[in-house]
Design a protein around this motif. Structure first.
Motif, short mmCIF file in Angstrom:
data_model
loop_
_atom_site.label_atom_id
_atom_site.label_comp_id
_atom_site.label_asym_id
_atom_site.label_seq_id
_atom_site.Cartn_x
_atom_site.Cartn_y
_atom_site.Cartn_z
N LEU A 441 5.10 -2.88 4.66
CA LEU A 441 4.72 -3.09 6.94
C LEU A 441 5.59 -2.77 7.28
O LEU A 441 6.54 -2.17 8.55
N LYS A 442 6.87 -3.27 6.61
CA LYS A 442 8.32 -3.05 6.94
C LYS A 442 9.02 -1.66 7.53
O LYS A 442 9.34 -1.39 8.20
N HIS A 443 8.40 -1.02 6.28
CA HIS A 443 9.10 0.12 5.81
C HIS A 443 8.30 0.82 6.82
O HIS A 443 9.22 1.86 7.46
N ILE A 444 6.72 0.33 6.98
CA ILE A 444 6.29 1.65 7.94
C ILE A 444 6.77 1.25 9.75
O ILE A 444 7.34 2.30 10.38
N GLU A 445 7.35 -0.15 9.86
CA GLU A 445 7.39 -0.53 11.17
C GLU A 445 8.58 0.37 11.35
O GLU A 445 9.08 0.67 12.36
N ILE A 446 9.93 0.34 10.55
CA ILE A 446 11.02 1.59 10.75
C ILE A 446 10.91 2.57 10.46
O ILE A 446 12.11 3.62 11.25
N SER A 447 10.24 3.43 10.08
CA SER A 447 10.22 4.39 9.78
C SER A 447 9.54 5.76 11.01
O SER A 447 8.28 5.64 11.95
N PRO A 448 10.54 5.88 12.10
CA PRO A 448 9.75 6.65 12.98
C PRO A 448 8.73 7.77 12.74
O PRO A 448 8.20 7.95 13.38
N THR A 449 8.08 8.44 11.49
CA THR A 449 7.15 9.48 11.14
C THR A 449 6.10 8.00 10.87
O THR A 449 5.24 8.64 11.83
N LEU A 450 5.92 7.32 10.38
CA LEU A 450 4.82 6.39 9.46
C LEU A 450 4.38 5.81 10.73
O LEU A 450 3.49 5.53 11.25
N SER A 451 4.91 5.31 11.79
CA SER A 451 4.90 3.78 13.05
C SER A 451 4.29 4.65 14.15
O SER A 451 3.47 4.29 14.73
N ASN A 452 4.07 6.18 14.27
CA ASN A 452 3.66 6.71 15.05
C ASN A 452 2.09 7.84 14.75
O ASN A 452 1.94 8.45 15.46
N ARG A 453 1.96 7.65 13.92
CA ARG A 453 0.55 8.57 13.12
C ARG A 453 -0.25 6.89 13.02
O ARG A 453 -0.39 6.43 12.40
N ARG A 454 -1.65 7.54 13.48
CA ARG A 454 -2.66 7.02 13.14
C ARG A 454 -3.67 7.33 12.55
O ARG A 454 -5.01 7.27 12.68
N ASN A 455 -3.82 8.49 11.43
CA ASN A 455 -4.16 9.86 10.66
C ASN A 455 -4.27 9.00 9.40
O ASN A 455 -4.68 10.07 8.75
N ILE A 456 -3.49 8.13 8.88
CA ILE A 456 -3.21 7.71 7.89
C ILE A 456 -4.16 6.33 7.36
O ILE A 456 -3.85 4.89 7.85
N GLY A 457 -4.83 6.75 6.37
CA GLY A 457 -5.21 5.72 6.45
C GLY A 457 -5.20 4.73 4.61
O GLY A 457 -4.33 5.83 3.81
N PHE A 458 -4.20 3.58 5.33
CA PHE A 458 -3.93 2.98 3.70
C PHE A 458 -4.76 1.89 3.11
O PHE A 458 -5.19 1.12 3.58
N HIS A 459 -4.90 2.13 2.18
CA HIS A 459 -5.43 1.65 1.01
C HIS A 459 -4.76 0.83 -0.27
O HIS A 459 -4.29 1.70 -1.75
N LEU A 460 -4.74 -0.76 0.09
CA LEU A 460 -4.33 -1.41 -1.01
C LEU A 460 -5.08 -1.55 -2.06
O LEU A 460 -6.55 -2.23 -2.48
N VAL A 461 -4.21 -1.76 -4.14
CA VAL A 461 -5.03 -1.95 -4.79
C VAL A 461 -4.39 -2.87 -5.21
O VAL A 461 -2.70 -2.21 -6.08
N PHE A 462 -4.31 -3.50 -5.30
CA PHE A 462 -3.19 -5.42 -5.83
C PHE A 462 -3.24 -5.57 -6.83
O PHE A 462 -4.31 -5.38 -7.89
#
Length: 680
Positions: A441-462
Motif C-alpha cells: 500500500l505504501k509503495h502504491i501510494e508514493i508511486s506516481p505511476t501506480l497511484s494514478n492507475r485504476r485499470n490494474i487489478g491487484f489480487h493478493l495470495v497470502f
C-alpha cells in the motif's frame, strides 16, 4: 477437642486431595489440548454449499463444517454491510480481531454489492476458517426499500441497509450483532453476545451511548431527535424475534416519514433514524457499557469512557472518514492496536475453537519424499483476496487485451516500469505475507505511476505461515482468470513490453482474428547482456542493438530450446505474421482468447516446466502458434529467485520435475486422446 481437631484435619486432607486430583485433570486436559491443537492435527473436512430459493435467489452461503459437538455450542450471529473494493479490504481487520478472541462458532451475514460478494466469497473459501459460516445478500435487491430516504452520509445508500436486516435474515435467527467495518475487537465477542441475557421486557436493541455532542446540537445546529446524547449504531445488538413482534419495519418507516417533513435528509444515515425511533419508544433500548464501542471520531470524548484504564476497552471504533486523524491522547497506541490485527497472519486463525470442534490427532505420517512434499504444497489452500485495491475498468471492445502478471512483493518496483510501457488493463497476482500488505500500500501510494492507475487489478495470495514456497501456476491462473477483456497476454513481470504493443495488438492484430479461433500469438522475447541499456523504441532499433551484441534472443546461451521455435532469424526480416510449430520445451509468451485458455497445472510449483506444460496443452487443444512480426518483450535483469537457486543446486528437485513431466504427459494423453509421441 482432639476428635474435633482430627475431623477438621481429615476434612482439610480430603479437600487438599480433591484439589490435587482436579489439578491433575486440568494438567491432563491442557496436555491433551496441546496435542490436539499443536502442529500435529487435522481438521474435519468442510463443505461449500450454495443456498438458493425462489424467494431468496440473492442469498449465498459458505458453510464451515461443524461437528455434532460444535452444534451444541451457540453460534454467534453477526451482520455487516460491506460494499466496494475499499470496504472489502478494510473489513478483513475487523474479522481478524473477532476470530483472534472468539471461543464460539460464528455465522456472518454480509449485505454486499457484486464486487464485495466476489472478493469476500473467494476470500472465505480460500481462508478455510473452522466453525465459521458466511451468508451473502445482494444489496441491489434491497436498495429500493431505502432509496426513497434522502441521505447525506458519505456511505450513501449502504448507510441505510442495516435497517433492512429483518428482511434478509432467516426467520430462525432471533438475535444478531450488527457491526460497522471500522471496528476492532479487543475482547471475545461471546461476552458481547452474553449481553442479550440482560434484555428485559420491551428492550429490543442494545446500543452504546454516543460519545460526541452531535445530538446535543453542539456539532451541528439541527440534529435529528435523540434521547439525551443519542446512541451510536456502529455496534448494535438486535433481538430479531422481538423486533418482528413489534413490527419494527413499520415503526422505523413511519418515524422516518414523519421526521422528513422537518428534515430534508439524514446526516448520519441509519443512526439518525434509529435514534428518532428510540426517542419515541424509549423502553426499546438496552444501554450497553461504553467500553463496547469506544468511538474515535474527531468530535468524540472517548476518554470519558475508559479514563486511564485502557485495559477496560473491549471495542475500538474509528467512526470517521478520517481514520488517521484521531484527537485522542492514546491515538498512537490505538493505531498500533489496529495494525497489529491488520498484519496478523490470517492462516493462524484457521484453527477450530477449542470446546466446540472435534479435532483428531493426526495419524497421517507425511512422506519425507521430496516429490510428495512438493505435490502436497501445490494443493494447499492459500488465502486469496481479489481486487485488493479499487479497480475501475469496463471493456466493451472485443479486441481488448489484458496483460497478466505474477510477482512477489520484492518485485513490485518492476510493475512501475511496465506501466510506462503498457497503458492497457493489467491483472497481477501478488504473493506476500500479511505484513507485506503495508509495504504494498505504501509503495502504491508514493508511486506516481501506480497511484494514478485504476485499470490494474491487484489480487493478493497470502503465504501460509508454515510454507512460503512460490505457487507460480496458481498465481498465473488467478491473474488471467480475473482479466475483464476478451484476450489475455500471458507474461511475467520481469519482461518489459515494447512501446505501443497494447495499441498494436488491440487495433492492428486482434481485429483480424475472431476470439473464437484457437490462435496463440507469440510475442518474441529478448534479453540484454548488459545490466543497463537503452530500451529500443522500435524493431529496427532492436535489430541494431542485436547486431551490436547489446540484445540477444532470450536465453539463447543457456536454454535455447525454450524460445528457438520462434525462429528469430525469420523474425528479423519478416513484416507478416507467420506460423510455427511447437518443439520440445517451447515456452513463449503468448496472447490468446481468455475463454479458450486452459488453466496452468498447479502441480508445477516453483521453478521448472511451469510454462512449458501450458504450451503443450495449448498444442494438444489444437491451437495454432503465430509469431507477430512487430512487438516484442525484453527481460529485465534481476537476482535469481530462491526457487531457481533450489532447482539448479538440487538433483532431487530436478528429478521431481522430470517425474512430474512424465505424469503430466500421461494425463494429457488420456485427456485429449493423443499419443505420447505427440509431446516429444
Amino acid at each position: 477437642m482432639n476428635a474435633t481437631f482430627w475431623r477438621y484435619t481429615t476434612r482439610r486432607k480430603l479437600i487438599l486431595l480433591f484439589c490435587i486430583l482436579v489439578l491433575i485433570l486440568v494438567v491432563f486436559e491442557i496436555k491433551k489440548s496441546s496435542l490436539l491443537y499443536g502442529t500435529n492435527k487435522i481438521k474435519k473436512p468442510r463443505q461449500m454449499s450454495y443456498f438458493e430459493t425462489a424467494e431468496e435467489s440473492h442469498v449465498e452461503v459458505y458453510n464451515g463444517f461443524l461437528t455434532e459437538e460444535a452444534e451444541k455450542c451457540e453460534t454467534i450471529q453477526i451482520a455487516v454491510v460491506c460494499a466496494g473494493y475499499k470496504a472489502s479490504r478494510e473489513v478483513v481487520t475487523l474479522i481478524k480481531s473477532v476470530l483472534f478472541h472468539r471461543h464460539l462458532p460464528i455465522h456472518m451475514h454480509f449485505i454486499v454489492d457484486a464486487p464485495a460478494k466476489k472478493i469476500l466469497g473467494t476470500l472465505f473459501r480460500t481462508w478455510d476458517v473452522s466453525d465459521f459460516t458466511v451468508s451473502f445478500y445482494l444489496a441491489d435487491k434491497l436498495e429500493p426499500k431505502v432509496s426513497w430516504i434522502p441521505n447525506l452520509h458519505y456511505s450513501g445508500v449502504y448507510g441505510l441497509m442495516k435497517l433492512l436486516l429483518l428482511d434478509v435474515l432467516p426467520v430462525g435467527i432471533d438475535k444478531v450483532i450488527i457491526l460497522d467495518i471500522d471496528l476492532i475487537f479487543l475482547e471475545d465477542i461471546g461476552k458481547l453476545w452474553d449481553q442479550f441475557s440482560q434484555f428485559v421486557d420491551n428492550q429490543v436493541i442494545g446500543l452504546v451511548e454516543n460519545q460526541s455532542d452531535w445530538y446535543l446540537g453542539k456539532v451541528t445546529k439541527h440534529p435529528w431527535p435523540a434521547l439525551g446524547r443519542g446512541f451510536n449504531t456502529g455496534l448494535m445488538l438486535l433481538h430479531c424475534e422481538k423486533l418482528r413482534q413489534i413490527k419494527w419495519n413499520e415503526i422505523w418507516e413511519s418515524v422516518t416519514k414523519k421526521e422528513l417533513l422537518t428534515f430534508s435528509a439524514t446526516a448520519l444515515a441509519d443512526q439518525d433514524i434509529i435514534n428518532a425511533v428510540i426517542k419515541e419508544h424509549q423502553d426499546t433500548v438496552f444501554i450497553l457499557p461504553c467500553f463496547w464501542n469506544v468511538q474515535l471520531s474527531m468530535n468524540t470524548n472517548s476518554e470519558s469512557c475508559y479514563g486511564k484504564d485502557i485495559s477496560s476497552i473491549k471495542v475500538l471504533h474509528w467512526n470517521s472518514p478520517f481514520k488517521n486523524e484521531l484527537q485522542n491522547i492514546h491515538a498512537s497506541l490505538f493505531q498500533n492496536m489496529f495494525y497489529s490485527y491488520a498484519v496478523y497472519d490470517g492462516a493462524l486463525l484457521r484453527n477450530p475453537v477449542g470446546k466446540c470442534t472435534e479435532v483428531e490427532e493426526s495419524r497421517e505420517e507425511f512422506s519425507k519424499d521430496f516429490c510428495q512434499e512438493m505435490l502436497h504444497k501445490s494443493v494447499q489452500l492459500r488465502r486469496t483476496h481479489l481486487y485488493y485495491l479499487p479497480f475501475d475498468y469496463i471493456s466493451s471492445d472485443h479486441t481488448d487485451v489484458t496483460l497478466t502478471l505474477h510477482l512477489s512483493i520484492d518485485r513490485i518496483p518492476m510493475l512501475d516500469i511496465i506501466c510506462k510501457h503498457w497503458e492497457g488493463p493489467i491483472s497481477v497476482a501478488v504473493f506476500l505475507s500479511d505484513s507485506d500488505t503495508i509495504k504494498l500500500l505504501k509503495h502504491i501510494e508514493i508511486s506516481p505511476t501506480l497511484s494514478n492507475r485504476r485499470n490494474i487489478g491487484f489480487h493478493l495470495v497470502f503465504q501460509n505461515f508454515d510454507d512460503t514456497s512460490y505457487p507460480i501456476n496458481l498465481l498465473r491462473n488467478i491473474a488471467w482468470q480475473q482479466a475483464v477483456t476478451e484476450f489475455v497476454f500471458l507474461c511475467d513481470v520481469d519482461f518489459l513490453p515494447s512501446d505501443n504493443l497494447y495499441e498494436h495488438l488491440k487495433n492492428a492484430v486482434l481485429p483480424l482474428y475472431p476470439n473464437s479461433s484457437k490462435f496463440a500469438f507469440i510475442i518474441p522475447a529478448f534479453e540484454s547482456l548488459w545490466h543497463k541499456f537503452d530500451f529500443p523504441p522500435s524493431k529496427s532499433e532492436l535489430i541494431d542493438q542485436w547486431d551490436r551484441g547489446v540484445i540477444t534472443p532470450f536465453r539463447s546461451y543457456m536454454w535455447k530450446v525454450g524460445h528457438a521455435a520462434t525462429n528469430y532469424t525469420k523474425w528479423r526480416n519478416s513484416n507478416k505474421i507467420y506460423s510455427v510449430n511447437r518443439t520440445k520445451d517451447f515456452e513463449p509468451y503468448v496472447v490468446l482468447p481468455k475463454h479458450l485458455c486452459p488453466a496452468y497445472d498447479k502441480r508445477f510449483f516453483g521453478f521448472g516446466w511451469n510454462k512449458v506444460s501450458h504450451i503443450m496443452e495449448l498444442d494438444a487443444l489444437g491451437f495454432k502458434f503465430l509469431v507477430l512480426p512487430y512487438g516484442f518483450v525484453i527481460h529485465l535483469p534481476h537476482m535469481a529467485s530462491l526457487d531457481v537457486v533450489k532447482y539448479r543446486s538440487s538433483t532431487e528437485y530436478k528429478n521431481c520435475i522430470d517425474n512430474l513431466k512424465v505424469e503430466f504427459i500421461q494425463d494429457l494423453v488420456v485427456k485429449y486422446g493423443v499419443s505420447a509421441e505427440f509431446f516429444y
